[in-house]
Scaffold this motif. Structure first.
Motif, PDB file in Angstrom:
ATOM      1  N   LEU A  87     -57.950 -84.553  -0.872  1.00 37.92           N
ATOM      2  CA  LEU A  87     -59.350 -85.240  -1.460  1.00 37.92           C
ATOM      3  C   LEU A  87     -59.081 -85.849  -2.966  1.00 37.92           C
ATOM      4  O   LEU A  87     -59.689 -87.176  -3.252  1.00 37.92           O
ATOM      5  CB  LEU A  87     -60.417 -83.624  -1.170  1.00 37.92           C
ATOM      6  CG  LEU A  87     -61.716 -84.351  -1.868  1.00 37.92           C
ATOM      7  CD1 LEU A  87     -61.963 -85.440  -0.805  1.00 37.92           C
ATOM      8  CD2 LEU A  87     -62.274 -83.189  -2.062  1.00 37.92           C
ATOM      9  N   ALA A  88     -58.853 -85.167  -3.857  1.00 43.09           N
ATOM     10  CA  ALA A  88     -58.513 -86.180  -5.154  1.00 43.09           C
ATOM     11  C   ALA A  88     -57.338 -87.290  -4.961  1.00 43.09           C
ATOM     12  O   ALA A  88     -58.369 -88.331  -5.828  1.00 43.09           O
ATOM     13  CB  ALA A  88     -57.316 -84.291  -5.947  1.00 43.09           C
ATOM     14  N   LEU A  89     -56.857 -87.016  -4.059  1.00 46.89           N
ATOM     15  CA  LEU A  89     -55.635 -88.660  -4.298  1.00 46.89           C
ATOM     16  C   LEU A  89     -56.730 -89.252  -3.397  1.00 46.89           C
ATOM     17  O   LEU A  89     -56.866 -90.393  -3.820  1.00 46.89           O
ATOM     18  CB  LEU A  89     -54.572 -88.313  -3.184  1.00 46.89           C
ATOM     19  CG  LEU A  89     -53.315 -87.408  -3.510  1.00 46.89           C
ATOM     20  CD1 LEU A  89     -52.354 -87.261  -2.666  1.00 46.89           C
ATOM     21  CD2 LEU A  89     -53.303 -88.516  -5.056  1.00 46.89           C
ATOM     22  N   LEU A  90     -58.149 -89.446  -2.824  1.00 47.32           N
ATOM     23  CA  LEU A  90     -58.643 -89.830  -2.408  1.00 47.32           C
ATOM     24  C   LEU A  90     -59.654 -90.995  -2.922  1.00 47.32           C
ATOM     25  O   LEU A  90     -59.593 -91.945  -3.626  1.00 47.32           O
ATOM     26  CB  LEU A  90     -58.895 -89.786  -0.696  1.00 47.32           C
ATOM     27  CG  LEU A  90     -58.375 -89.581   0.413  1.00 47.32           C
ATOM     28  CD1 LEU A  90     -59.156 -88.996   0.799  1.00 47.32           C
ATOM     29  CD2 LEU A  90     -57.555 -90.662   0.547  1.00 47.32           C
ATOM     30  N   VAL A  91     -59.842 -89.582  -3.817  1.00 46.96           N
ATOM     31  CA  VAL A  91     -61.275 -89.681  -4.633  1.00 46.96           C
ATOM     32  C   VAL A  91     -60.036 -90.969  -6.276  1.00 46.96           C
ATOM     33  O   VAL A  91     -61.673 -91.895  -6.944  1.00 46.96           O
ATOM     34  CB  VAL A  91     -61.728 -88.580  -5.603  1.00 46.96           C
ATOM     35  CG1 VAL A  91     -62.695 -88.766  -6.420  1.00 46.96           C
ATOM     36  CG2 VAL A  91     -62.920 -88.476  -4.753  1.00 46.96           C
ATOM     37  N   ALA A  92     -59.227 -90.598  -6.211  1.00 39.66           N
ATOM     38  CA  ALA A  92     -58.914 -90.560  -7.679  1.00 39.66           C
ATOM     39  C   ALA A  92     -58.305 -92.415  -6.682  1.00 39.66           C
ATOM     40  O   ALA A  92     -58.062 -93.734  -8.113  1.00 39.66           O
ATOM     41  CB  ALA A  92     -57.370 -90.070  -7.727  1.00 39.66           C
ATOM     42  N   GLY A  93     -58.089 -92.573  -6.133  1.00 44.71           N
ATOM     43  CA  GLY A  93     -58.262 -94.283  -5.421  1.00 44.71           C
ATOM     44  C   GLY A  93     -58.914 -94.834  -5.446  1.00 44.71           C
ATOM     45  O   GLY A  93     -58.703 -95.780  -5.570  1.00 44.71           O
ATOM     46  N   ALA A  94     -60.117 -93.898  -4.633  1.00 43.57           N
ATOM     47  CA  ALA A  94     -61.541 -94.984  -5.020  1.00 43.57           C
ATOM     48  C   ALA A  94     -61.853 -95.159  -6.173  1.00 43.57           C
ATOM     49  O   ALA A  94     -62.808 -96.493  -7.183  1.00 43.57           O
ATOM     50  CB  ALA A  94     -62.304 -93.620  -4.047  1.00 43.57           C
ATOM     51  N   SER A 104     -57.499-103.716 -14.013  1.00 44.70           N
ATOM     52  CA  SER A 104     -58.372-103.246 -15.012  1.00 44.70           C
ATOM     53  C   SER A 104     -57.234-101.692 -16.409  1.00 44.70           C
ATOM     54  O   SER A 104     -55.991-102.160 -16.394  1.00 44.70           O
ATOM     55  CB  SER A 104     -58.036-101.446 -14.868  1.00 44.70           C
ATOM     56  OG  SER A 104     -58.403-100.204 -15.487  1.00 44.70           O
ATOM     57  N   ALA A 105     -56.910-102.394 -16.951  1.00 45.81           N
ATOM     58  CA  ALA A 105     -56.383-101.952 -18.304  1.00 45.81           C
ATOM     59  C   ALA A 105     -56.177-100.723 -18.193  1.00 45.81           C
ATOM     60  O   ALA A 105     -55.245-100.005 -18.805  1.00 45.81           O
ATOM     61  CB  ALA A 105     -57.054-102.220 -19.889  1.00 45.81           C
ATOM     62  N   THR A 106     -56.905 -99.865 -17.203  1.00 46.63           N
ATOM     63  CA  THR A 106     -56.768 -98.818 -17.292  1.00 46.63           C
ATOM     64  C   THR A 106     -55.635 -97.768 -15.464  1.00 46.63           C
ATOM     65  O   THR A 106     -54.797 -96.811 -15.391  1.00 46.63           O
ATOM     66  CB  THR A 106     -57.052 -97.404 -17.835  1.00 46.63           C
ATOM     67  OG1 THR A 106     -58.510 -98.384 -16.469  1.00 46.63           O
ATOM     68  CG2 THR A 106     -57.775 -97.505 -18.676  1.00 46.63           C
ATOM     69  N   SER A 107     -55.239 -99.353 -15.118  1.00 48.50           N
ATOM     70  CA  SER A 107     -54.289 -98.979 -13.856  1.00 48.50           C
ATOM     71  C   SER A 107     -53.603 -98.080 -13.771  1.00 48.50           C
ATOM     72  O   SER A 107     -52.845 -97.175 -13.454  1.00 48.50           O
ATOM     73  CB  SER A 107     -54.589-101.085 -13.382  1.00 48.50           C
ATOM     74  OG  SER A 107     -53.633-100.651 -12.375  1.00 48.50           O
ATOM     75  N   THR A 108     -51.909 -98.438 -14.934  1.00 45.33           N
ATOM     76  CA  THR A 108     -51.004 -97.498 -15.180  1.00 45.33           C
ATOM     77  C   THR A 108     -51.141 -96.109 -15.215  1.00 45.33           C
ATOM     78  O   THR A 108     -50.575 -95.393 -14.909  1.00 45.33           O
ATOM     79  CB  THR A 108     -50.505 -98.223 -15.830  1.00 45.33           C
ATOM     80  OG1 THR A 108     -50.285 -99.595 -15.992  1.00 45.33           O
ATOM     81  CG2 THR A 108     -49.063 -97.802 -15.914  1.00 45.33           C
ATOM     82  N   GLY A 109     -52.682 -95.748 -15.506  1.00 44.88           N
ATOM     83  CA  GLY A 109     -53.310 -94.234 -16.106  1.00 44.88           C
ATOM     84  C   GLY A 109     -53.065 -93.436 -14.501  1.00 44.88           C
ATOM     85  O   GLY A 109     -52.638 -92.588 -14.928  1.00 44.88           O
ATOM     86  N   ILE A 110     -54.123 -94.313 -14.255  1.00 41.89           N
ATOM     87  CA  ILE A 110     -54.758 -93.288 -13.070  1.00 41.89           C
ATOM     88  C   ILE A 110     -53.485 -93.526 -11.823  1.00 41.89           C
ATOM     89  O   ILE A 110     -53.365 -92.219 -11.755  1.00 41.89           O
ATOM     90  CB  ILE A 110     -55.752 -94.716 -12.477  1.00 41.89           C
ATOM     91  CG1 ILE A 110     -56.855 -94.724 -13.542  1.00 41.89           C
ATOM     92  CG2 ILE A 110     -56.358 -94.113 -10.998  1.00 41.89           C
ATOM     93  CD1 ILE A 110     -57.996 -96.101 -13.238  1.00 41.89           C
ATOM     94  N   ILE A 111     -52.362 -94.289 -11.489  1.00 41.68           N
ATOM     95  CA  ILE A 111     -51.229 -94.623 -11.006  1.00 41.68           C
ATOM     96  C   ILE A 111     -50.846 -92.843 -11.501  1.00 41.68           C
ATOM     97  O   ILE A 111     -50.010 -92.618 -10.354  1.00 41.68           O
ATOM     98  CB  ILE A 111     -50.725 -95.375 -10.818  1.00 41.68           C
ATOM     99  CG1 ILE A 111     -51.549 -96.565 -10.377  1.00 41.68           C
ATOM    100  CG2 ILE A 111     -49.412 -95.599 -10.321  1.00 41.68           C
ATOM    101  CD1 ILE A 111     -51.005 -98.105 -10.154  1.00 41.68           C
ATOM    102  N   ALA A 112     -50.540 -93.578 -12.750  1.00 40.94           N
ATOM    103  CA  ALA A 112     -49.359 -91.823 -13.029  1.00 40.94           C
ATOM    104  C   ALA A 112     -50.513 -90.779 -12.622  1.00 40.94           C
ATOM    105  O   ALA A 112     -49.731 -89.851 -12.577  1.00 40.94           O
ATOM    106  CB  ALA A 112     -49.487 -91.997 -14.376  1.00 40.94           C
ATOM    107  N   ALA A 113     -51.862 -90.871 -13.206  1.00 41.79           N
ATOM    108  CA  ALA A 113     -52.289 -89.231 -13.021  1.00 41.79           C
ATOM    109  C   ALA A 113     -52.220 -88.689 -10.907  1.00 41.79           C
ATOM    110  O   ALA A 113     -52.502 -87.832 -10.536  1.00 41.79           O
ATOM    111  CB  ALA A 113     -53.837 -89.599 -12.892  1.00 41.79           C
ATOM    112  N   VAL A 114     -52.066 -89.802 -10.456  1.00 41.45           N
ATOM    113  CA  VAL A 114     -52.113 -90.325  -8.790  1.00 41.45           C
ATOM    114  C   VAL A 114     -50.970 -89.650  -8.198  1.00 41.45           C
ATOM    115  O   VAL A 114     -50.239 -88.960  -7.633  1.00 41.45           O
ATOM    116  CB  VAL A 114     -52.283 -91.190  -8.167  1.00 41.45           C
ATOM    117  CG1 VAL A 114     -52.352 -91.164  -6.189  1.00 41.45           C
ATOM    118  CG2 VAL A 114     -53.370 -91.435  -8.434  1.00 41.45           C
TER     119      VAL A 114
END
Length: 194
Positions: A87-94, A104-114
């Protein structure tokens, strides 16, 4: 010499600390700090996206706990975690998509968290590493570059959070160490790439 606090008081303090430094709140602070530093115009979008993401995951957590499927709201048993990771991965992807994807300026950060969540999910077969510790270490490393004082503060309170997680018997020392290591590695990799 003063006496140590009663066992009940130390457990209450550990619970409060675990709530205040919950991964949901840590990631919310990190997302808002990153938006503020990298793209101030996205603050409202970030706040709305984070609020929705947390609400979805929290509703799922509460449902699992209230239905008796989980022992605690922390998904304390390793067999409770795969659905949480999914669920966390699906929500993070969304959330990544909501924030504008790669634009997004924060795209790389979101991908690192995923990526960090994926590694934790894969490692769950062998070790139930602490997501509290991983998220705080990750956020601390990332914030060192974006906002050094909060970054240093987050890293400085890692030992206190470790004691709290041990006091609550949510993790063992190796699980805490693995969480810190994962957070530092993923946060450090993000700062090198970003």
């Amino acid at each position: 010499m003063s006496e140590p606090p009663p066992r009940g008081a130390s457990l209450r303090f550990a619970r409060v600390l675990s709530i205040v430094l919950h991964p949901f709140l840590v990631f919310a602070v990190l997302a808002l700090a990153a938006a503020w530093r990298l793209d101030p115009g996205s603050m409202l979008r970030t706040a709305v996206g984070i609020a929705i993401a947390i609400a979805i995951v929290w509703a799922f957590v509460l449902q699992r706990r209230r239905a008796g499927h989980w022992q605690t709201v922390d998904a304390s048993r390793p067999q409770e975690r795969p659905l949480l990771y999914l669920l966390a991965l699906l929500v993070a992807g969304a959330y990544w998509w909501w924030m504008g994807g790669r634009a997004s300026a924060t795209s790389t950060g979101i991908i690192a968290a995923v990526a960090m969540l994926c590694i934790a999910g894969l490692a769950n077969r062998w070790i139930k590493l602490s997501l509290h510790m991983a998220s705080l270490a990750f956020a601390g490393c990332v914030l060192l570059q974006l906002a050094p004082v909060p970054g240093i503060a987050m890293l400085a309170i890692l030992p206190l959070l470790a004691c709290a997680r041990l006091r609550m018997a949510r993790h063992t020392v190796p699980e805490i160490a693995a969480g810190v290591l994962l957070g530092v590695l993923c946060g450090g990799a993000l700062t090198l790439v970003g």
